[in-house]
Design a protein around this motif. Structure first.
Motif, PDB file in Angstrom:
ATOM      1  N   LEU A  84      24.219 -42.808 -35.509  1.00 42.95           N
ATOM      2  CA  LEU A  84      23.276 -42.782 -34.394  1.00 42.95           C
ATOM      3  C   LEU A  84      23.755 -41.847 -33.287  1.00 42.95           C
ATOM      4  CD1 LEU A  84      20.744 -43.881 -32.990  1.00 42.95           C
ATOM      5  CD2 LEU A  84      22.150 -45.789 -32.143  1.00 42.95           C
ATOM      6  N   LEU A  85      25.039 -41.940 -32.933  1.00 45.60           N
ATOM      7  CA  LEU A  85      25.587 -41.065 -31.895  1.00 45.60           C
ATOM      8  C   LEU A  85      25.560 -39.604 -32.332  1.00 45.60           C
ATOM      9  CD1 LEU A  85      28.641 -43.189 -30.651  1.00 45.60           C
ATOM     10  CD2 LEU A  85      26.438 -42.838 -29.525  1.00 45.60           C
ATOM     11  N   MET A  86      25.827 -39.358 -33.606  1.00 47.36           N
ATOM     12  CA  MET A  86      25.755 -37.984 -34.102  1.00 47.36           C
ATOM     13  C   MET A  86      24.333 -37.443 -34.017  1.00 47.36           C
ATOM     14  SD  MET A  86      27.325 -35.385 -35.312  1.00 47.36           S
ATOM     15  CE  MET A  86      28.918 -36.104 -35.740  1.00 47.36           C
ATOM     16  N   ALA A  87      23.354 -38.281 -34.347  1.00 45.77           N
ATOM     17  CA  ALA A  87      21.959 -37.849 -34.242  1.00 45.77           C
ATOM     18  C   ALA A  87      21.578 -37.570 -32.786  1.00 45.77           C
ATOM     19  CB  ALA A  87      21.038 -38.910 -34.839  1.00 45.77           C
ATOM     20  N   VAL A  88      22.075 -38.418 -31.869  1.00 47.94           N
ATOM     21  CA  VAL A  88      21.791 -38.212 -30.446  1.00 47.94           C
ATOM     22  C   VAL A  88      22.391 -36.903 -29.970  1.00 47.94           C
ATOM     23  CG1 VAL A  88      22.251 -39.097 -28.137  1.00 47.94           C
ATOM     24  CG2 VAL A  88      21.525 -40.659 -29.937  1.00 47.94           C
ATOM     25  N   MET A  89      23.646 -36.621 -30.353  1.00 47.85           N
ATOM     26  CA  MET A  89      24.308 -35.384 -29.923  1.00 47.85           C
ATOM     27  C   MET A  89      23.602 -34.155 -30.488  1.00 47.85           C
ATOM     28  SD  MET A  89      28.346 -36.391 -30.156  1.00 47.85           S
ATOM     29  CE  MET A  89      28.800 -34.729 -29.672  1.00 47.85           C
ATOM     30  N   ASN A 123      32.205 -60.126 -43.768  1.00 44.94           N
ATOM     31  CA  ASN A 123      32.218 -59.726 -42.356  1.00 44.94           C
ATOM     32  C   ASN A 123      32.843 -58.348 -42.167  1.00 44.94           C
ATOM     33  OD1 ASN A 123      31.026 -62.153 -41.606  1.00 44.94           O
ATOM     34  ND2 ASN A 123      33.007 -63.191 -41.320  1.00 44.94           N
ATOM     35  N   THR A 124      33.879 -58.054 -42.950  1.00 46.28           N
ATOM     36  CA  THR A 124      34.520 -56.737 -42.855  1.00 46.28           C
ATOM     37  C   THR A 124      33.562 -55.637 -43.268  1.00 46.28           C
ATOM     38  OG1 THR A 124      36.658 -57.763 -43.343  1.00 46.28           O
ATOM     39  CG2 THR A 124      36.488 -55.361 -43.579  1.00 46.28           C
ATOM     40  N   ARG A 125      32.829 -55.878 -44.340  1.00 44.24           N
ATOM     41  CA  ARG A 125      31.851 -54.879 -44.796  1.00 44.24           C
ATOM     42  C   ARG A 125      30.758 -54.668 -43.755  1.00 44.24           C
ATOM     43  NH1 ARG A 125      30.955 -56.507 -51.210  1.00 44.24           N
ATOM     44  NH2 ARG A 125      33.067 -55.873 -51.914  1.00 44.24           N
ATOM     45  N   LEU A 126      30.296 -55.750 -43.170  1.00 39.88           N
ATOM     46  CA  LEU A 126      29.264 -55.625 -42.138  1.00 39.88           C
ATOM     47  C   LEU A 126      29.782 -54.839 -40.931  1.00 39.88           C
ATOM     48  CD1 LEU A 126      27.669 -59.204 -42.194  1.00 39.88           C
ATOM     49  CD2 LEU A 126      26.673 -57.055 -43.043  1.00 39.88           C
ATOM     50  N   THR A 127      31.039 -55.087 -40.573  1.00 37.18           N
ATOM     51  CA  THR A 127      31.624 -54.361 -39.441  1.00 37.18           C
ATOM     52  C   THR A 127      31.722 -52.874 -39.745  1.00 37.18           C
ATOM     53  OG1 THR A 127      32.916 -56.322 -38.865  1.00 37.18           O
ATOM     54  CG2 THR A 127      33.614 -54.214 -37.913  1.00 37.18           C
ATOM     55  N   VAL A 128      32.164 -52.547 -40.979  1.00 40.63           N
ATOM     56  CA  VAL A 128      32.269 -51.143 -41.375  1.00 40.63           C
ATOM     57  C   VAL A 128      30.900 -50.480 -41.377  1.00 40.63           C
ATOM     58  CG1 VAL A 128      32.888 -49.582 -43.249  1.00 40.63           C
ATOM     59  CG2 VAL A 128      34.387 -51.497 -42.674  1.00 40.63           C
ATOM     60  N   LEU A 129      29.908 -51.179 -41.901  1.00 37.99           N
ATOM     61  CA  LEU A 129      28.554 -50.617 -41.930  1.00 37.99           C
ATOM     62  C   LEU A 129      28.007 -50.433 -40.512  1.00 37.99           C
ATOM     63  CD1 LEU A 129      26.970 -52.606 -44.910  1.00 37.99           C
ATOM     64  CD2 LEU A 129      27.695 -50.211 -44.890  1.00 37.99           C
ATOM     65  N   THR A 130      28.308 -51.400 -39.638  1.00 40.94           N
ATOM     66  CA  THR A 130      27.837 -51.282 -38.248  1.00 40.94           C
ATOM     67  C   THR A 130      28.474 -50.100 -37.550  1.00 40.94           C
ATOM     68  OG1 THR A 130      27.545 -53.683 -38.155  1.00 40.94           O
ATOM     69  CG2 THR A 130      27.622 -52.485 -36.066  1.00 40.94           C
ATOM     70  N   VAL A 131      29.786 -49.927 -37.729  1.00 44.22           N
ATOM     71  CA  VAL A 131      30.482 -48.790 -37.113  1.00 44.22           C
ATOM     72  C   VAL A 131      29.951 -47.474 -37.666  1.00 44.22           C
ATOM     73  CG1 VAL A 131      32.709 -47.661 -36.861  1.00 44.22           C
ATOM     74  CG2 VAL A 131      32.534 -50.145 -36.598  1.00 44.22           C
ATOM     75  N   SER A 132      29.748 -47.418 -38.985  1.00 47.62           N
ATOM     76  CA  SER A 132      29.210 -46.195 -39.580  1.00 47.62           C
ATOM     77  C   SER A 132      27.803 -45.895 -39.065  1.00 47.62           C
ATOM     78  CB  SER A 132      29.197 -46.322 -41.107  1.00 47.62           C
ATOM     79  OG  SER A 132      30.502 -46.554 -41.606  1.00 47.62           O
ATOM     80  N   GLY A 133      27.002 -46.955 -38.915  1.00 50.68           N
ATOM     81  CA  GLY A 133      25.659 -46.749 -38.387  1.00 50.68           C
ATOM     82  C   GLY A 133      25.659 -46.247 -36.954  1.00 50.68           C
ATOM     83  N   LEU A 134      26.573 -46.817 -36.136  1.00 51.69           N
ATOM     84  CA  LEU A 134      26.667 -46.357 -34.753  1.00 51.69           C
ATOM     85  C   LEU A 134      27.148 -44.915 -34.689  1.00 51.69           C
ATOM     86  CD1 LEU A 134      28.177 -49.515 -33.003  1.00 51.69           C
ATOM     87  CD2 LEU A 134      25.836 -48.654 -32.874  1.00 51.69           C
ATOM     88  N   ARG A 135      28.072 -44.534 -35.543  1.00 48.32           N
ATOM     89  CA  ARG A 135      28.531 -43.141 -35.576  1.00 48.32           C
ATOM     90  C   ARG A 135      27.395 -42.201 -35.960  1.00 48.32           C
ATOM     91  NH1 ARG A 135      34.411 -43.561 -38.696  1.00 48.32           N
ATOM     92  NH2 ARG A 135      35.562 -44.577 -36.958  1.00 48.32           N
TER      93      ARG A 135
END
Length: 307
Positions: free
Chosen positions: A20-25, A6-18
């Motif tokens: 995504l936001l970087m691509a949007v910016m 679960n910790t790894r999935l959370t880290v991967l999710t946060v990294s993916g969201l970052r």
């Protein structure tokens, strides 16, 4: 084991969201830059270069416009150190500050021009000049006194400490509007013929038949009656000969420079058609006005709540 997964999935999710936001910016910044470059090159090419060279052909204008974009890209790269020195190096605050310094007078000009019939050319020129002078002065002071690092003593002028750039933009808005009003009132008022179809209140006004500038509406007449150019259908396209082995052909193909220009004149749009297009049905007019008021109230609440 499940906790680690679960910790790894959370880290991967946060990294993916970052990511995504970087691509949007980055996409938003690239879109803004391309629109600014395109608009600036168009203004320089069509408003300045064509005045300096009235005989310039479309190919020359195309090359000048693209060269202008290259120059603007170089200026943007050189401007990066100033971005770091302004607003503590925060890009979002820097963009909003510069847009406020230079864009607020333009907003005042458009609002006054659309909703005030007494405004004239003299008021527009001097109003935008006064507003831009105020904005450039504040921007120069902002660049000259960058924000100190954490732990350093504050040495910036009081205008930067106690007057936030958003408040200064509001002051610039008021000063520009006042300048437009003053310079418009001390000069000659525009005539009814000049205001017809220009402001919000005169957008569907009809021109009287006894007006000296009255022109009979003929939807089949060309846009410029004095021109010797004739209308051609959109199917009359000039096909280039197959010079695929010519170096000039590939240079034009890569640079997007047309070999020949299709001679075509936009047909005239009658004033009656324009008035019919601008006419609003009372039902939908009221509906859109209510939505506009609701949107403004929501924006004011969010701005006041999070500011």
């Amino acid at each position: 084991m499940s906790f680690v997964t679960n910790t790894r999935l959370t880290v991967l999710t946060v990294s993916g969201l970052r990511g995504l936001l970087m691509a949007v910016m980055l996409s938003a910044i690239m879109s803004s830059l391309t629109s600014i470059f395109n608009s600036a090159s168009t203004l320089f090419t069509m408003d300045l270069w064509r005045r300096m060279r009235p005989v310039a052909q479309e190919r020359e204008l195309l090359i000048v416009g693209r060269f202008c974009v290259l120059v603007l890209c170089g200026v943007s790269i050189v401007w990066i150190p100033l971005v770091k020195s302004s607003q503590g190096g925060q890009l979002f605050n820097y963009i909003n500050a510069v847009q406020g310094y230079l864009g607020t007078p333009i907003t005042s000009l458009f609002v006054m021009a659309v909703f005030w019939k007494r405004m004239n050319e003299n008021g527009a020129f001097w109003g935008i000049a006064v507003g831009h002078v105020c904005g450039v002065i504040r921007m120069a002071v902002d660049f000259s006194y960058p924000a100190p690092e954490c732990g350093e003593e504050e040495s910036r002028p009081s205008v930067l400490l106690y007057v936030h750039y958003t408040y200064y933009c509001a002051m610039s808005l008021i000063i520009t509007c006042m300048s437009i009003v003053i310079f418009s009132l001390i000069s000659k008022a525009p005539t009814k013929d000049q205001l017809r179809g220009v402001t919000y209140w005169t957008r569907i006004d009809k021109l009287e038949d006894n007006s000296p500038n009255h022109v009979e509406e003929n939807p089949n007449s060309p846009l410029d009656e004095d021109s010797d150019m004739k209308l051609k259908s959109s199917e009359d396209i000039i096909v280039e000969d197959d010079e695929t082995k010519d170096c000039k052909y590939w240079v034009r193909f890569i640079c997007g420079i047309p070999k020949k220009q299709q001679e075509n004149v936009t047909p005239h749009i009658s004033r009656k058609q324009i008035r019919q297009f601008l006419y609003e049905k009372p039902k939908w007019k009221t509906f859109m006005n209510i939505n506009a008021v609701i949107g403004l109230l929501v924006m004011v609440f969010l701005t006041g709540f999070f500011a």
